[in-house]
Design an enzyme around this catalytic site. Structure first.
Site, mmCIF file in Angstrom:
data_model
loop_
_atom_site.group_PDB
_atom_site.id
_atom_site.type_symbol
_atom_site.label_atom_id
_atom_site.label_comp_id
_atom_site.label_asym_id
_atom_site.label_seq_id
_atom_site.Cartn_x
_atom_site.Cartn_y
_atom_site.Cartn_z
ATOM 1 N N GLU A 1 -81.668 -51.125 141.993
ATOM 2 C CA GLU A 1 -82.566 -49.967 141.887
ATOM 3 C C GLU A 1 -82.486 -49.259 143.237
ATOM 4 O O GLU A 1 -82.973 -49.770 144.249
ATOM 5 C CB GLU A 1 -84.012 -50.404 141.596
ATOM 6 C CG GLU A 1 -84.222 -51.115 140.258
ATOM 7 C CD GLU A 1 -84.223 -50.190 139.044
ATOM 8 O OE1 GLU A 1 -84.098 -48.962 139.207
ATOM 9 O OE2 GLU A 1 -84.332 -50.726 137.922
ATOM 10 N N HIS B 1 -79.017 -48.432 139.024
ATOM 11 C CA HIS B 1 -80.188 -47.736 138.479
ATOM 12 C C HIS B 1 -80.991 -47.162 139.636
ATOM 13 O O HIS B 1 -80.711 -47.414 140.797
ATOM 14 C CB HIS B 1 -81.070 -48.716 137.694
ATOM 15 C CG HIS B 1 -80.492 -49.113 136.379
ATOM 16 N ND1 HIS B 1 -80.983 -48.677 135.182
ATOM 17 C CD2 HIS B 1 -79.434 -49.905 136.078
ATOM 18 C CE1 HIS B 1 -80.274 -49.190 134.188
ATOM 19 N NE2 HIS B 1 -79.309 -49.941 134.709
ATOM 20 N N SER B 2 -82.041 -46.390 139.285
ATOM 21 C CA SER B 2 -82.990 -45.996 140.317
ATOM 22 C C SER B 2 -84.363 -45.917 139.655
ATOM 23 O O SER B 2 -84.444 -45.661 138.456
ATOM 24 C CB SER B 2 -82.592 -44.656 140.933
ATOM 25 O OG SER B 2 -82.969 -43.583 140.132
ATOM 26 N N PHE B 3 -85.458 -46.158 140.334
ATOM 27 C CA PHE B 3 -85.501 -46.288 141.751
ATOM 28 C C PHE B 3 -86.419 -47.450 142.126
ATOM 29 O O PHE B 3 -87.087 -48.010 141.262
ATOM 30 C CB PHE B 3 -86.034 -44.980 142.370
ATOM 31 C CG PHE B 3 -87.436 -44.616 141.917
ATOM 32 C CD1 PHE B 3 -87.653 -43.963 140.723
ATOM 33 C CD2 PHE B 3 -88.556 -44.945 142.695
ATOM 34 C CE1 PHE B 3 -88.943 -43.632 140.289
ATOM 35 C CE2 PHE B 3 -89.838 -44.612 142.264
ATOM 36 C CZ PHE B 3 -90.036 -43.955 141.074
ATOM 37 N N HIS C 1 -78.774 -44.755 132.512
ATOM 38 C CA HIS C 1 -80.028 -43.999 132.359
ATOM 39 C C HIS C 1 -79.800 -42.593 132.904
ATOM 40 O O HIS C 1 -79.550 -42.403 134.093
ATOM 41 C CB HIS C 1 -81.173 -44.696 133.113
ATOM 42 C CG HIS C 1 -81.681 -45.893 132.383
ATOM 43 N ND1 HIS C 1 -82.275 -46.957 133.016
ATOM 44 C CD2 HIS C 1 -81.690 -46.191 131.054
ATOM 45 C CE1 HIS C 1 -82.629 -47.853 132.111
ATOM 46 N NE2 HIS C 1 -82.278 -47.417 130.911
ATOM 47 N N ALA C 2 -79.898 -41.625 132.001
ATOM 48 C CA ALA C 2 -79.437 -40.270 132.311
ATOM 49 C C ALA C 2 -80.078 -39.675 133.557
ATOM 50 O O ALA C 2 -79.409 -39.052 134.367
ATOM 51 C CB ALA C 2 -79.704 -39.385 131.093
ATOM 52 N N ARG D 1 -83.745 -40.009 129.574
ATOM 53 C CA ARG D 1 -83.312 -41.353 129.992
ATOM 54 C C ARG D 1 -82.244 -41.947 129.074
ATOM 55 O O ARG D 1 -81.336 -42.633 129.491
ATOM 56 C CB ARG D 1 -84.562 -42.244 129.972
ATOM 57 C CG ARG D 1 -84.328 -43.737 130.118
ATOM 58 C CD ARG D 1 -85.676 -44.457 130.066
ATOM 59 N NE ARG D 1 -85.568 -45.895 129.930
ATOM 60 C CZ ARG D 1 -85.598 -46.753 130.951
ATOM 61 N NH1 ARG D 1 -85.732 -46.316 132.174
ATOM 62 N NH2 ARG D 1 -85.515 -48.048 130.740
HETATM 63 O O1 0X9 Z 1 -85.989 -51.009 132.822
HETATM 64 C C1 0X9 Z 1 -84.789 -50.981 133.117
HETATM 65 O O2 0X9 Z 1 -83.892 -50.820 132.292
HETATM 66 C C2 0X9 Z 1 -84.377 -51.103 134.596
HETATM 67 N N1 0X9 Z 1 -85.271 -50.323 135.406
HETATM 68 S S1 0X9 Z 1 -85.264 -48.680 135.327
HETATM 69 O O3 0X9 Z 1 -86.395 -48.189 136.064
HETATM 70 N N2 0X9 Z 1 -83.964 -48.153 136.068
HETATM 71 O O4 0X9 Z 1 -85.240 -48.267 133.966
HETATM 72 C C3 0X9 Z 1 -84.439 -52.547 135.024
HETATM 73 C C4 0X9 Z 1 -83.751 -53.510 134.092
HETATM 74 C C5 0X9 Z 1 -83.653 -54.930 134.585
HETATM 75 N N3 0X9 Z 1 -83.875 -55.789 133.488
HETATM 76 C C6 0X9 Z 1 -83.157 -56.890 133.140
HETATM 77 N N4 0X9 Z 1 -82.177 -57.305 133.829
HETATM 78 N N5 0X9 Z 1 -83.496 -57.500 132.031
HETATM 79 ZN ZN ZN Z 2 -82.491 -47.310 134.990
#
Ligand code: 0X9
Ligand code: ZN
Length: 438
Positions: free
Chosen positions: A386, A308-310, A180-181, A234
Site C-alpha cells: 500500500e 496498491h494504495s494507500f 484497483h483503477a 475501483r
Molecule cells: O482491500 C484491498 O483489496 C487492499 N486494500 S485497498 O485499499 N488497496 O483496496 C488490501 C488487500 C489485502 N488483502 C489480502 N491479502 N487478503
Molecule cells: Zn487497492
C-alpha cells in the site's frame, strides 16, 4: 500562450467531475467493536465507499453523496461515533488534482517531453506507448505479452524481461499494478521498475540472476474510466447480464476475484458494492490473466508483489483470517528489509512503512485477493504494497491529496524509494528461495 492553454484547460475541467459536486468525505473513528459493526452495516446499507476502512480506534474515511449526508450524520450522532470533515466538496478537490497534473506536464515538458509514464499520471495511451516502445527497442531482453483482453477489449499488456528469454531456470520476480483503477500512483512504480531494469541499469545483478514479469496496468478499462469519467472508480468495467442493475452497477473488485477463499470475508455479493466479488472466482479476465501467469510460472516464481494504495504498508498472507503461513518468518523479515529500504529514502513528511499480516495490519479481512492466491499456489514470498498517501499536509489545498491522488510532484520520490524495495526484495528472495526449482 501558456496562460491561454491553462485557461482553456481550467474551463474544460470544470465540466469534469460534475457527478461529485456536493459530495463530502468524513473521517470516522469507531472506538468499540459495536460501533464498528454498526458503522459497517450503515455503510453497506447506503452503498457508501470506504476510501479508507475504519477499524476499532483507527480512523477511516467515508465518501458520502449529498442525498445521504443528513442521514449519515444523524446516524453518527445517534451512535456517538466521532467524526470530522475530510473533504467538503469532492468535485472541487478533483479539479485541483487535475490542475496539478497539468502543471506537472508543463513543468516536465521541457525536460523530457512531458510524457514519461513514471513522471506524471498519464493516459493509458501514453503508458501503453512506453511499454510498446521498450519492447521494440530492447528485443534481446524484453518480450511483450498482450494475448488476453480486458472486458472492453483492451489488450492486457505485460513484459517479460530476461537475459535469455526465460529459458534458463532463474527465479522469477513478478510485480503488478493498477488492479484497483483509482490507485493511480501504483502504475508509475512498475513502469519505473521497467526503466531501471532495461534503460537505466544500476543493479545489473537483477537481470543476471532473475527473470522478471512486470504488469503495469492490470485493469486498463477501470483506469481509463477513472481517468476520464469517475475519479473514484475501483473495479473492472464488466457487465454481468443485461439487467438494469448490471448496467447501473458495473464491474467487479479484481482483488476479490481470485480463487482463494473466494467471497467468504470482506467481499460483497451485491453488484453495486465497491468490493463485489463477481459471479465466480476468476469471472474477470483481468484477475484471470494474473492467475494464469501465477499458475504458469509458480515453479520458479519466488517473489510476487501487487501494488496498491494507500497507507504505507507491506502486507503478507493470510489476509482472510489473520493466521500466519508456514513461511511467515521469511515473509516478515523480507517485508522489513523492503520497508527499511523505503523508509531510509523517504521524505520527512511521508509516513513510515509498517509491515505485517494483511488482515491484522489493515484491520479487516479480505478474501479472493491476489497476494493470498499466489502464496496459496506456492509462491514463497507474496506481498501487497500500500503506497504512501499524504494526509496531514499543512497546505490546505492538499487536504484530499492523500490517498488516491498523491500530488504528481511526489511520483518520482515514490518510484525511487519503491525501486529500492524491489531491489532488496529480489536479492533476499534469491538468497532464500533462488534454488527452489533446481
Ligand atoms: O482491500 C484491498 O483489496 C487492499 N486494500 S485497498 O485499499 N488497496 O483496496 C488490501 C488487500 C489485502 N488483502 C489480502 N491479502 N487478503
Ligand atoms: Zn487497492
Amino acid at each position: 500562450m501558456k496562460s491561454l492553454v491553462l485557461l482553456l484547460f481550467v474551463t474544460a475541467i470544470h465540466a469534469k467531475h460534475e457527478q461529485y459536486s456536493g459530495w463530502k468525505s468524513f473521517y470516522v473513528n469507531p472506538v468499540s467493536f459495536d460501533q464498528l459493526l454498526k458503522l459497517t452495516s450503515k455503510i453497506q446499507e447506503l452503498h457508501l465507499d470506504f476510501v479508507r476502512k475504519a477499524a476499532v480506534n483507527r480512523e477511516g474515511i467515508v465518501v458520502v453523496e449529498p442525498k445521504y449526508q443528513d442521514d449519515f450524520l444523524k446516524f453518527l450522532a445517534k451512535e456517538k461515533i466521532s467524526n470530522r470533515i475530510h473533504s467538503d466538496d469532492l468535485k472541487e478537490r478533483f479539479d485541483i488534482d487535475d490542475q496539478k497534473i497539468e502543471a506537472r506536464k508543463l513543468a516536465t515538458r521541457s525536460i523530457n517531453g512531458g510524457s514519461l509514464p513514471y513522471d506524471n499520471y498519464q493516459t493509458l495511451d501514453v503508458i501503453y506507448e512506453y511499454i510498446d516502445k521498450i519492447a521494440e527497442d530492447y528485443p534481446e531482453i524484453v518480450t511483450l505479452v498482450s494475448s488476453s483482453k480486458s472486458f472492453q477489449g483492451r489488450p492486457l499488456k505485460y513484459l517479460k524481461i530476461s537475459k535469455d528469454k526465460f529459458v534458463s531456470n532463474k527465479p522469477i520476480i513478478y510485480i503488478d499494478a493498477g488492479i484497483h483503477a483509482r490507485e493511480w500512483i501504483t502504475i508509475p512504480t512498475v513502469t519505473y521498475a521497467i526503466h531501471k531494469l532495461v534503460e537505466n541499469v544500476t543493479e545489473p545483478d537483477l537481470l543476471d540472476n532473475f527473470d522478471w514479469i512486470l504488469f503495469p496496468v492490470v485493469n486498463p478499462d477501470g483506469y481509463v474510466f477513472s481517468y476520464e469519467r469517475d475519479r473514484m472508480w475501483r473495479k473492472t468495467r464488466s457487465l454481468k447480464d443485461w439487467s438494469i442493475t448490471s448496467f447501473l452497477c458495473r464491474g467487479v473488485d479484481g482483488n476479490r476475484n481470485f480463487n482463494f477463499e473466494w467471497n467468504t470475508v470482506g467481499a460483497d455479493d451485491d453488484k453495486c458494492s465497491p468490493i463485489y466479488a463477481g459471479t465466480k472466482p476468476f469471472s474477470e479476465s483481468e484477475s484471470r490473466t494474473v492467475g494464469e501467469i501465477i499458475d504458469e510460472h509458480v515453479d520458479r516464481m519466488v517473489l510476487f508483489i501487487t501494488m496498491h494504495s494507500f497507507g504505507s504498508m507491506i502486507l503478507y498472507p493470510w489476509g482472510n483470517n489473520g493466521s500466519l503461513s508456514h513461511n511467515a518468518f521469511s515473509l516478515h523479515t523480507v517485508g522489513i528489509n523492503m520497508a527499511d529500504a523505503m523508509n531510509r529514502l523517504s521524505l520527512p513528511h511521508f509516513p513510515n512503512y509498517v509491515v505485517g499480516n494483511s488482515m491484522l495490519t489493515i484491520g479487516y479481512g479480505t478474501s479472493g485477493a491476489a497476494e493470498d492466491y499466489a502464496h496459496y499456489r506456492g509462491v514463497p514470498l507474496t506481498f501487497t504494497f500500500e503506497l504512501p498517501g499524504l494526509e496531514n499536509e499543512d497546505d490546505e489545498s492538499n487536504e484530499f491529496s492523500e490517498g488516491f491522488h498523491l500530488d504528481p510532484i511526489y511520483i518520482n520520490q515514490v518510484c525511487v524509494e519503491t525501486w529500492a524495495a524491489f531491489v532488496i526484495g529480489a536479492r533476499r528472495a534469491g538468497d532464500l528461495f533462488g534454488k527452489k526449482n533446481l
